[in-house]
Design a protein around this motif. Sequence first.
Motif, PDB file in Angstrom:
ATOM      1  N   ASP A  49       0.851  -1.198   0.000  1.00 38.86           N
ATOM      2  CA  ASP A  49       0.000   0.000   0.000  1.00 38.86           C
ATOM      3  C   ASP A  49       0.881   1.239   0.000  1.00 38.86           C
ATOM      4  O   ASP A  49       1.300   1.726   1.046  1.00 38.86           O
ATOM      5  CB  ASP A  49      -0.920  -0.011   1.225  1.00 38.86           C
ATOM      6  CG  ASP A  49      -1.968   1.099   1.171  1.00 38.86           C
ATOM      7  OD1 ASP A  49      -1.915   1.916   0.229  1.00 38.86           O
ATOM      8  OD2 ASP A  49      -2.824   1.151   2.073  1.00 38.86           O
ATOM      9  N   LYS A 106     -11.017  -3.736  -7.132  1.00 38.12           N
ATOM     10  CA  LYS A 106     -11.577  -3.990  -5.803  1.00 38.12           C
ATOM     11  C   LYS A 106     -10.501  -3.863  -4.728  1.00 38.12           C
ATOM     12  O   LYS A 106     -10.717  -3.201  -3.693  1.00 38.12           O
ATOM     13  CB  LYS A 106     -12.195  -5.388  -5.773  1.00 38.12           C
ATOM     14  CG  LYS A 106     -12.757  -5.806  -4.416  1.00 38.12           C
ATOM     15  CD  LYS A 106     -13.322  -7.222  -4.488  1.00 38.12           C
ATOM     16  CE  LYS A 106     -13.824  -7.693  -3.129  1.00 38.12           C
ATOM     17  NZ  LYS A 106     -14.364  -9.090  -3.221  1.00 38.12           N
ATOM     18  N   LYS A 107      -9.335  -4.472  -4.957  1.00 37.85           N
ATOM     19  CA  LYS A 107      -8.245  -4.395  -3.983  1.00 37.85           C
ATOM     20  C   LYS A 107      -7.725  -2.967  -3.844  1.00 37.85           C
ATOM     21  O   LYS A 107      -7.407  -2.513  -2.738  1.00 37.85           O
ATOM     22  CB  LYS A 107      -7.108  -5.333  -4.394  1.00 37.85           C
ATOM     23  CG  LYS A 107      -7.481  -6.809  -4.399  1.00 37.85           C
ATOM     24  CD  LYS A 107      -7.924  -7.279  -3.021  1.00 37.85           C
ATOM     25  CE  LYS A 107      -8.284  -8.749  -3.018  1.00 37.85           C
ATOM     26  NZ  LYS A 107      -8.783  -9.222  -1.695  1.00 37.85           N
ATOM     27  N   GLU A 108      -7.656  -2.249  -4.941  1.00 36.75           N
ATOM     28  CA  GLU A 108      -7.177  -0.863  -4.906  1.00 36.75           C
ATOM     29  C   GLU A 108      -8.122   0.031  -4.112  1.00 36.75           C
ATOM     30  O   GLU A 108      -7.685   0.879  -3.323  1.00 36.75           O
ATOM     31  CB  GLU A 108      -7.041  -0.334  -6.337  1.00 36.75           C
ATOM     32  CG  GLU A 108      -6.690   1.144  -6.449  1.00 36.75           C
ATOM     33  CD  GLU A 108      -5.305   1.498  -5.934  1.00 36.75           C
ATOM     34  OE1 GLU A 108      -5.058   2.699  -5.696  1.00 36.75           O
ATOM     35  OE2 GLU A 108      -4.476   0.581  -5.780  1.00 36.75           O
ATOM     36  N   GLN A 138      -9.919  -0.726  -1.669  1.00 35.86           N
ATOM     37  CA  GLN A 138      -9.879  -1.029  -0.234  1.00 35.86           C
ATOM     38  C   GLN A 138      -8.790  -0.239   0.487  1.00 35.86           C
ATOM     39  O   GLN A 138      -8.745  -0.228   1.716  1.00 35.86           O
ATOM     40  CB  GLN A 138      -9.660  -2.539  -0.034  1.00 35.86           C
ATOM     41  CG  GLN A 138     -10.853  -3.390  -0.436  1.00 35.86           C
ATOM     42  CD  GLN A 138     -10.556  -4.890  -0.416  1.00 35.86           C
ATOM     43  OE1 GLN A 138      -9.408  -5.309  -0.208  1.00 35.86           O
ATOM     44  NE2 GLN A 138     -11.566  -5.708  -0.633  1.00 35.86           N
ATOM     45  N   LYS A 139      -7.950   0.427  -0.277  1.00 36.53           N
ATOM     46  CA  LYS A 139      -6.844   1.195   0.301  1.00 36.53           C
ATOM     47  C   LYS A 139      -7.280   2.640   0.542  1.00 36.53           C
ATOM     48  O   LYS A 139      -8.139   3.177  -0.162  1.00 36.53           O
ATOM     49  CB  LYS A 139      -5.629   1.134  -0.627  1.00 36.53           C
ATOM     50  CG  LYS A 139      -5.154  -0.287  -0.877  1.00 36.53           C
ATOM     51  CD  LYS A 139      -4.021  -0.361  -1.889  1.00 36.53           C
ATOM     52  CE  LYS A 139      -3.616  -1.806  -2.150  1.00 36.53           C
ATOM     53  NZ  LYS A 139      -2.517  -1.940  -3.122  1.00 36.53           N
ATOM     54  N   ASP A 140      -6.694   3.255   1.533  1.00 37.51           N
ATOM     55  CA  ASP A 140      -7.041   4.628   1.902  1.00 37.51           C
ATOM     56  C   ASP A 140      -6.271   5.601   1.016  1.00 37.51           C
ATOM     57  O   ASP A 140      -5.271   6.193   1.413  1.00 37.51           O
ATOM     58  CB  ASP A 140      -6.714   4.862   3.378  1.00 37.51           C
ATOM     59  CG  ASP A 140      -7.187   6.233   3.858  1.00 37.51           C
ATOM     60  OD1 ASP A 140      -8.035   6.846   3.167  1.00 37.51           O
ATOM     61  OD2 ASP A 140      -6.701   6.698   4.908  1.00 37.51           O
ATOM     62  N   GLU A 193      -6.123 -15.919  -1.114  1.00 37.20           N
ATOM     63  CA  GLU A 193      -6.641 -14.585  -1.428  1.00 37.20           C
ATOM     64  C   GLU A 193      -7.229 -14.514  -2.838  1.00 37.20           C
ATOM     65  O   GLU A 193      -8.097 -13.689  -3.123  1.00 37.20           O
ATOM     66  CB  GLU A 193      -5.540 -13.531  -1.291  1.00 37.20           C
ATOM     67  CG  GLU A 193      -5.121 -13.244   0.138  1.00 37.20           C
ATOM     68  CD  GLU A 193      -3.900 -14.076   0.529  1.00 37.20           C
ATOM     69  OE1 GLU A 193      -3.699 -15.163  -0.079  1.00 37.20           O
ATOM     70  OE2 GLU A 193      -3.163 -13.660   1.438  1.00 37.20           O
ATOM     71  N   LEU A 248     -18.180  -1.197  -8.549  1.00 39.67           N
ATOM     72  CA  LEU A 248     -16.934  -0.675  -7.978  1.00 39.67           C
ATOM     73  C   LEU A 248     -16.713   0.785  -8.384  1.00 39.67           C
ATOM     74  O   LEU A 248     -16.331   1.613  -7.559  1.00 39.67           O
ATOM     75  CB  LEU A 248     -15.752  -1.534  -8.441  1.00 39.67           C
ATOM     76  CG  LEU A 248     -15.679  -2.942  -7.859  1.00 39.67           C
ATOM     77  CD1 LEU A 248     -14.640  -3.775  -8.602  1.00 39.67           C
ATOM     78  CD2 LEU A 248     -15.360  -2.896  -6.368  1.00 39.67           C
ATOM     79  N   THR A 260     -16.899   4.680  -5.586  1.00 41.61           N
ATOM     80  CA  THR A 260     -15.786   5.569  -5.266  1.00 41.61           C
ATOM     81  C   THR A 260     -15.960   6.912  -5.957  1.00 41.61           C
ATOM     82  O   THR A 260     -16.684   7.024  -6.953  1.00 41.61           O
ATOM     83  CB  THR A 260     -14.448   4.938  -5.700  1.00 41.61           C
ATOM     84  OG1 THR A 260     -13.365   5.791  -5.308  1.00 41.61           O
ATOM     85  CG2 THR A 260     -14.391   4.750  -7.210  1.00 41.61           C
TER      86      THR A 260
END
Length: 311
Positions: free
Chosen positions: A59, A103-105, A107-109, A139, A224, A228
Amino acid sequence: MEMQPSSTSSFSRFAKFLGTILIVLLSIGLIFNYAFERIVIFSGEIGGAAKINRIIKVDEAGEIPIFGSSRAQGSFVPSILGEAYFNYGIDGTQMNILGFFLKKELQKDKSGPILINFDLVGFRSSYGDLGNYIPNYPETREIIEADAKFYYHLPLIKYFGKYESYLKYRLNEKLNITKHTDRGGSFEKNVLTEKIFAEMVERRRNTADQFRIEVPVKDAFEKLVDATDRPIFLIIAPYHPSYFHKFEGLAQAQAYLAQMQARPHVQVLDFSQEVYADSLFTNTTHLNYEGAIKFTEALKKEMHAISNPTP
């Protein structure tokens, strides 16, 4: 006092010996597995497994990701766009894998932009090389569940039949004889002869392709995007003109992109039909390194104009 039978004593010593051997072998296996992953699988920057590991476990607050298929990997030169960019494109993948990365991206702040190369074939499912997903199992269970094996949980054994491909891939990346690498991007340096490329063009002109939508893949992607407010650039890298000779559904693809453009945080940049010289392609759907440089410089200019509009 009654003496223990010698046979029982011998078996006990053998069991302890065997247990010790198993513990030693297990320890060696775990150490080898750890070293193989760190030195071979995850140490490079262009391997699919390394990119999946990176999106899951790394991250970097200022990183700006580029997602997509091999057309993303071979078209977007991160160092031209800026120091913060990283190319997550993976050969053989389609929009279902792009959705996994997105999706994984999300989830990051983070609040920075996201670049997505949109292929005109639309919303299809393909995960490419299965070996890209085994190192990060479970995962990646949601991607390869139908093809997963029970031993993907087991260190060392889970790479059975894959060791050679991981080693060959890493060796090719280290030597980099015909490729140029750049923060996840991998670009073909060789320029094809006119004769070879003309043959490719002729085959392409007789090959049909089409824009297609697998509804679950499209719905998951749009969910998704709508979840955002981060700036999202949907970018279509150049195709050779011959690609469109038997392509069906171009109008539908353009209508879909116009629908996405209507979202306030989405910007569509369509370079698909920009005319590039034949010498800038490695095939009719992929640019070579010189073509990627030209395209990325044009993309950077467009993105700068959007971010800094003239008063």
